[in-house]
Design an enzyme around this catalytic site. Structure first.
Site, PDB file in Angstrom:
ATOM      1  N   ASP A  76      12.523 -37.446 -20.525  1.00 13.00           N
ATOM      2  CA  ASP A  76      11.774 -37.004 -21.694  1.00 13.00           C
ATOM      3  C   ASP A  76      10.446 -37.742 -21.782  1.00 13.00           C
ATOM      4  O   ASP A  76      10.235 -38.753 -21.112  1.00 13.00           O
ATOM      5  CB  ASP A  76      12.582 -37.275 -22.969  1.00 13.00           C
ATOM      6  CG  ASP A  76      13.749 -36.309 -23.136  1.00 13.00           C
ATOM      7  OD1 ASP A  76      13.764 -35.287 -22.432  1.00 13.00           O
ATOM      8  OD2 ASP A  76      14.627 -36.579 -23.975  1.00 13.00           O
ATOM      9  N   LYS A 116       9.280 -32.859 -24.453  1.00 12.97           N
ATOM     10  CA  LYS A 116       8.914 -31.926 -25.516  1.00 12.97           C
ATOM     11  C   LYS A 116       8.033 -32.652 -26.526  1.00 12.97           C
ATOM     12  O   LYS A 116       8.166 -33.848 -26.743  1.00 12.97           O
ATOM     13  CB  LYS A 116      10.156 -31.394 -26.235  1.00 12.97           C
ATOM     14  CG  LYS A 116      11.157 -30.694 -25.328  1.00 12.97           C
ATOM     15  CD  LYS A 116      12.423 -30.370 -26.098  1.00 12.97           C
ATOM     16  CE  LYS A 116      13.478 -29.756 -25.186  1.00 12.97           C
ATOM     17  NZ  LYS A 116      14.758 -29.548 -25.895  1.00 12.97           N
ATOM     18  N   MET A 173      12.449 -38.198 -36.741  1.00  7.59           N
ATOM     19  CA  MET A 173      11.553 -37.034 -36.755  1.00  7.59           C
ATOM     20  C   MET A 173      11.240 -36.603 -38.185  1.00  7.59           C
ATOM     21  O   MET A 173      11.254 -35.418 -38.526  1.00  7.59           O
ATOM     22  CB  MET A 173      12.175 -35.875 -35.961  1.00  7.59           C
ATOM     23  CG  MET A 173      12.358 -36.187 -34.481  1.00  7.59           C
ATOM     24  SD  MET A 173      13.317 -34.947 -33.583  1.00  7.59           S
ATOM     25  CE  MET A 173      14.999 -35.417 -34.036  1.00  7.59           C
TER      26      MET A 173
END
Length: 466
Positions: free
Chosen positions: A247, A269, A382
């Protein structure tokens, strides 16, 4: 290079240790599993026998063992009387031995290195006495990443060298065989202590019709970013991987711990930008494993905490491929530790809950009423982009607007930032401080225990509250 460290065969060699105190005992411990002829000269003392003494040690209690040096290859002298040490050293050298006088560098023919003993594999580290503490630290660091079965693997391979030479006459062909065989199933069997299994795996790799090794997928938590926060097992799996699927939150310093020839696949991402969909990531893991490769799926933090690791391991298992999971230090734990926020301080919190600010599209919303309890620590992953909604909904559910909030951005990295605010000023603070993430939000009275809380409470937050 100040020193050259030769490898001296110990099988059948005579090693003599003189002295009865701790310096001599430390040298004896070096050879507790060695196949040498070990002689311990106690110089007139009848000491208690240590429990970790090599069972084949011959003990000589004579005060003046004049004939003990004959045929000796290595002699260690652990006596405090320097004049006596010089006399003993001279006699040992005349007999043809190499001499080490403990804590007396000028009298030494060689230095005693720090050793990592894996049977057939021995690793020696030395500073020539310049920094023994540094050497011990290096040894500890190396021991943490060396597979436990490497000695068994090497010993078994040694017994097959002639057979391999018969099958592969050229040096290049043998090298390719050993690279393939020693990194294949034999390595895993060696770590499990399966001696017969190791031998059979190495022999199977010699066959012309040898089947393609079965691939395996390891989901590995890379931690919050600081390479020193990797687990020992994670570091070893990264080093041994044929393929690294990583990642964007995995730091370059961690990825660089992989072999130079390991294939690296970036599937990172970003918010609003998913160049490699989740379904394709699962396909990549399966495709690479079916080629017989050791695949490491490297994720920031812990792959089973908001990392979609459960979906990936399900897909891999459904494809009939072996899957393993190695946990990592989650970003929430790292953020709390870095800011010294005790997530479960018993004077301020009876529970801690980890939530994501981005639940599954179309899935259930957060249960704000359950998260609004005053004695409850809430950690949000997040959550930067949804801070306004998060703050409003928690206050509506009964959480005090003055609840302390810690925002830790890039936890454990050199770019880490810590900003402190209150729940009602959360969105305003994120905007005014230009926080963009990745960041963890810690909400609750425990935040007030952070030593930086009052000193670094955002001025913008104070102005907003006023």
């Amino acid at each position: 290079m100040d020193q050259f460290l030769p490898a001296i065969p110990l099988s059948g060699a005579r090693v003599v240790v003189l002295g009865s105190g701790e310096p001599a005992l430390n040298k004896l411990r070096l050879f507790r599993t060695a196949p040498c002829e070990l002689i311990w000269c106690t110089l007139g003392v009848s000491p208690a026998l240590p429990s970790d003494l090599n069972p084949n040690t011959r003990i000589d209690t004579r005060a003046r063992p004049h004939d003990v040096f004959k045929g000796a290859r290595l002699v260690f002298i652990g006596v405090e009387d320097e004049k006596r040490a010089v006399k003993l050293a001279n006699k040992a050298r005349k007999a043809g031995a190499l001499v080490n006088v403990v804590d007396n560098l000028p009298l030494c023919d060689f230095y005693t290195p720090a050793l990592i003993d894996r049977g057939a594999i021995t690793i020696a580290l030395s500073s020539g006495g310049a920094g023994p503490v540094l050497v011990r630290d290096l040894r500890s660091a190396l021991e943490s990443v060396i597979a436990p079965g490497v000695g068994l693997l090497a010993q078994t391979a040694k017994g097959l060298r002639q057979r391999v030479s018969d099958v592969f006459p050229s040096v290049d062909a043998r090298r390719k065989y050993w690279e393939r065989a020693l990194r294949g199933p034999a390595a895993q069997l060696a770590d499990a202590g399966d001696e017969d299994g190791v031998r059979h795996a190495l022999l199977d790799a010699l066959r012309d019709d040898a089947p393609t090794p079965k691939g395996v997928v390891h989901l590995v938590g890379a931690g919050p970013g600081d390479p020193e926060l990797l687990t020992v097992k994670a570091a070893r799996l990264i080093r041994d991987a044929d393929v690294i699927v990583h990642d964007r939150l995995v730091s370059p310093e961690i990825i660089d711990r992989a072999r130079r020839d390991a294939h690296r696949i970036d599937v990172g991402k970003r918010q609003g930008d998913h160049p490699v969909p989740q379904e394709r990531i699962c396909e990549i893991l399966i495709e690479q494993a079916r080629l017989g490769r050791r695949v490491v799926r490297l994720k920031g933090g812990d792959s089973f905490i908001f990392g979609r690791g459960g979906e990936e391991v399900d897909a891999v298992r459904a494809a009939g491929i072996e899957a393993h999971v190695t946990p990592g230090i989650s970003a929430a734990l790292a953020a709390g530790a870095q800011a010294q926020i005790p997530l479960t301080h018993r004077d301020a919190a009876q529970a801690v809950t980890f939530v994501t600010g981005r639940p599954k599209l179309g899935g259930p919303d957060l249960d704000y009423s359950a998260l609004a309890a005053a004695t409850h620590t809430l950690v949000v992953y997040m959550g930067v982009a949804v801070a306004a909604t998060l703050s409003r909904r928690l206050v509506e559910a009964g959480r005090s607007p003055a609840t302390p909030v810690g925002i830790i951005e890039n936890a454990s990295l050199t770019t880490e930032r810590r900003v402190f605010t209150t729940l009602d000023a959360l969105a305003h603070t994120i905007s005014s401080e230009k926080l963009s993430g990745p960041a963890v939000l810690v909400i609750g009275d425990v935040v007030a225990y952070a030593p930086e809380h009052l000193a670094n409470l955002s001025q913008k937050a104070l102005e907003h509250a006023a």
